[in-house]
Design a protein around this motif. Structure first.
Motif, mmCIF file in Angstrom:
data_model
loop_
_atom_site.group_PDB
_atom_site.id
_atom_site.type_symbol
_atom_site.label_atom_id
_atom_site.label_comp_id
_atom_site.label_asym_id
_atom_site.label_seq_id
_atom_site.Cartn_x
_atom_site.Cartn_y
_atom_site.Cartn_z
ATOM 1 N N GLY A 95 0.785 -1.226 0.000
ATOM 2 C CA GLY A 95 0.000 0.000 0.000
ATOM 3 C C GLY A 95 0.816 1.275 0.000
ATOM 4 N N ALA A 96 2.123 1.197 0.274
ATOM 5 C CA ALA A 96 2.954 2.402 0.319
ATOM 6 C C ALA A 96 2.996 3.116 -1.022
ATOM 7 C CB ALA A 96 4.376 2.043 0.759
ATOM 8 N N ILE A 97 2.912 2.368 -2.106
ATOM 9 C CA ILE A 97 2.972 2.964 -3.435
ATOM 10 C C ILE A 97 1.815 3.938 -3.671
ATOM 11 C CG2 ILE A 97 1.629 1.133 -4.592
ATOM 12 C CD1 ILE A 97 3.626 1.395 -6.942
ATOM 13 N N PHE A 98 0.720 3.763 -2.964
ATOM 14 C CA PHE A 98 -0.432 4.652 -3.116
ATOM 15 C C PHE A 98 -0.332 5.884 -2.222
ATOM 16 C CE2 PHE A 98 -2.315 0.263 -3.623
ATOM 17 C CZ PHE A 98 -2.237 0.278 -5.005
ATOM 18 N N ARG A 99 0.481 5.811 -1.182
ATOM 19 C CA ARG A 99 0.545 6.902 -0.206
ATOM 20 C C ARG A 99 1.765 7.805 -0.370
ATOM 21 N NH1 ARG A 99 -1.444 2.339 2.775
ATOM 22 N NH2 ARG A 99 0.690 1.719 3.316
ATOM 23 N N LEU A 100 2.835 7.290 -0.957
ATOM 24 C CA LEU A 100 4.038 8.086 -1.157
ATOM 25 C C LEU A 100 3.866 9.057 -2.315
ATOM 26 C CD1 LEU A 100 6.694 5.245 -0.838
ATOM 27 C CD2 LEU A 100 6.385 7.123 0.789
ATOM 28 N N LYS A 101 4.632 10.134 -2.298
ATOM 29 C CA LYS A 101 4.687 11.058 -3.427
ATOM 30 C C LYS A 101 5.816 10.582 -4.335
ATOM 31 C CE LYS A 101 2.940 14.971 -0.738
ATOM 32 N NZ LYS A 101 1.586 14.875 -1.324
ATOM 33 N N LEU A 102 5.446 9.899 -5.393
ATOM 34 C CA LEU A 102 6.422 9.293 -6.303
ATOM 35 C C LEU A 102 6.671 10.185 -7.509
ATOM 36 C CD1 LEU A 102 5.128 5.606 -6.396
ATOM 37 C CD2 LEU A 102 6.955 6.535 -4.977
ATOM 38 N N SER A 103 7.914 10.191 -7.949
ATOM 39 C CA SER A 103 8.260 10.855 -9.196
ATOM 40 C C SER A 103 9.244 9.973 -9.950
ATOM 41 C CB SER A 103 8.865 12.243 -8.944
ATOM 42 O OG SER A 103 10.017 12.156 -8.123
ATOM 43 N N VAL A 104 9.377 10.217 -11.239
ATOM 44 C CA VAL A 104 10.230 9.387 -12.095
ATOM 45 C C VAL A 104 11.026 10.283 -13.031
ATOM 46 C CG1 VAL A 104 10.252 7.678 -13.953
ATOM 47 C CG2 VAL A 104 8.713 7.380 -12.024
#
Length: 321
Positions: A219-228
């Motif tokens: 579930g962390a992938i939905f809560r973190l602010k991800l960038s690429v």
């Protein structure tokens, strides 16, 4: 009076969930500013222009054919979407307010927890619930355990310039190959107070949102602010322009994380590299500091996800940076 059978009650419940899903069609493309432009193709088949049967029974139905296509890397890119498998991960996405367009459930295995969450969630009104036969669900997952539900999520915009890095501790992951490692590192990031994670990788639509990464992240992938970003050069340049200290991990130094200017209050990013090669020369040369994990015995290296967890834990203890 003849007693009401459990099957009859279940049938009423299923019909109610179907009705909710069909009456509340997704508007994710218009309401979510972070969704990608590719989501227009997802909207076209998720809209009322495609007739929604009471239950999808044919592999030739356009909605089911699109669902199967999103399982592939090409389909993910074309539709601007990816799949979330299983009740646990779908609930995590809903709790995080993630842009889900659809939730597919087998008609004989409706999730009461998902139905309840859709009824109480702020984003529940934009998520369509679609039923399909158990046979079609098994067609989606012919090997291994068949999930109880499948969500279709819109791929968010992951531009570094749009998302940025945090004002305190961030994490940069360069070319992590194993999806299990990547998902575990995202999970560790959230556990140790990181809110922003930058992934330096190519073909991120296929790699970052794979079923293994999503499952391992818990579930962390939905809560973190991800960038690429596609190159280490871009990551280094961003850190320099925004005053973010880049702290790079490497076995080729005797300095530890606690040696890297203790007590500093400025923003910083810990960089972790590929399982076999480590960080690139571009990332190492652009770093303000380099450090290693002090180890004993004859062990030469650690699994990259384990090493990442140790680094983040050490950074959390006493705010060493």
């Amino acid at each position: 009076m003849r007693p009401v059978s459990l099957g009859f009650v279940a049938g009423i419940f299923t019909a109610a969930v179907v009705a909710i899903g069909f009456l509340q069609l997704p508007q994710h493309g218009a309401s979510n500013a972070s969704s990608s432009s590719a989501s227009s193709s997802l909207s076209s088949l998720s809209s009322s222009s495609v007739a929604r049967p009471s239950i999808v029974t044919s592999i030739k139905h356009p909605l089911f054919r699109r669902l199967r296509s999103i399982q592939t890397g090409v389909g993910k890119a074309q539709e601007g979407a990816f799949l979330i498998e299983g009740e646990t991960q779908i609930l995590a996405a809903l709790d995080a307010g993630y842009p889900l367009a659809e939730i597919w459930m087998a008609a004989d295995a409706v999730s009461s927890r998902i139905a309840s969450k859709l009824g109480s969630s702020q984003n529940g009104s934009t998520v369509a619930t679609i039923m399909l036969t158990q046979g079609l669900m098994k067609k989606l997952f012919p090997s291994g355990k068949c999930p109880d539900a499948v969500g279709v999520a819109t791929t968010p915009i992951l531009s570094l310039e749009s998302v940025g890095l945090g004002n305190s501790k961030s994490l940069i992951l360069e070319d992590i190959q194993d999806p299990g490692n990547l998902g575990t590192m995202l999970r560790c990031a959230e556990a140790f107070g990181v809110t922003h994670v930058l992934c330096v990788m190519t073909n991120h639509t296929q790699r970052l949102f794979s079923r293994v990464v999503i499952r391992a992240s818990m579930g962390a992938i939905f809560r973190l602010k991800l960038s690429v970003t596609g190159t280490a050069k871009t990551a280094v340049s961003y850190c320099r322009r925004n005053g973010i200290r880049l702290v790079a991990s490497t076995p080729h130094t005797n300095r530890t994380l606690s040696d890297c200017v203790p007590g500093s209050q400025c923003a910083y990013a810990i960089a972790v590299g590929n399982e076999a090669r480590g960080l690139s020369e571009t990332m190492l040369e652009g770093a303000n500091e380099t450090f290693c994990i002090s180890m004993r015995g004859d062990v030469e290296s650690l699994n990259v996800a384990v090493a990442c967890g140790i680094m983040l834990y050490q950074a959390t203890l006493g705010d060493v940076l």
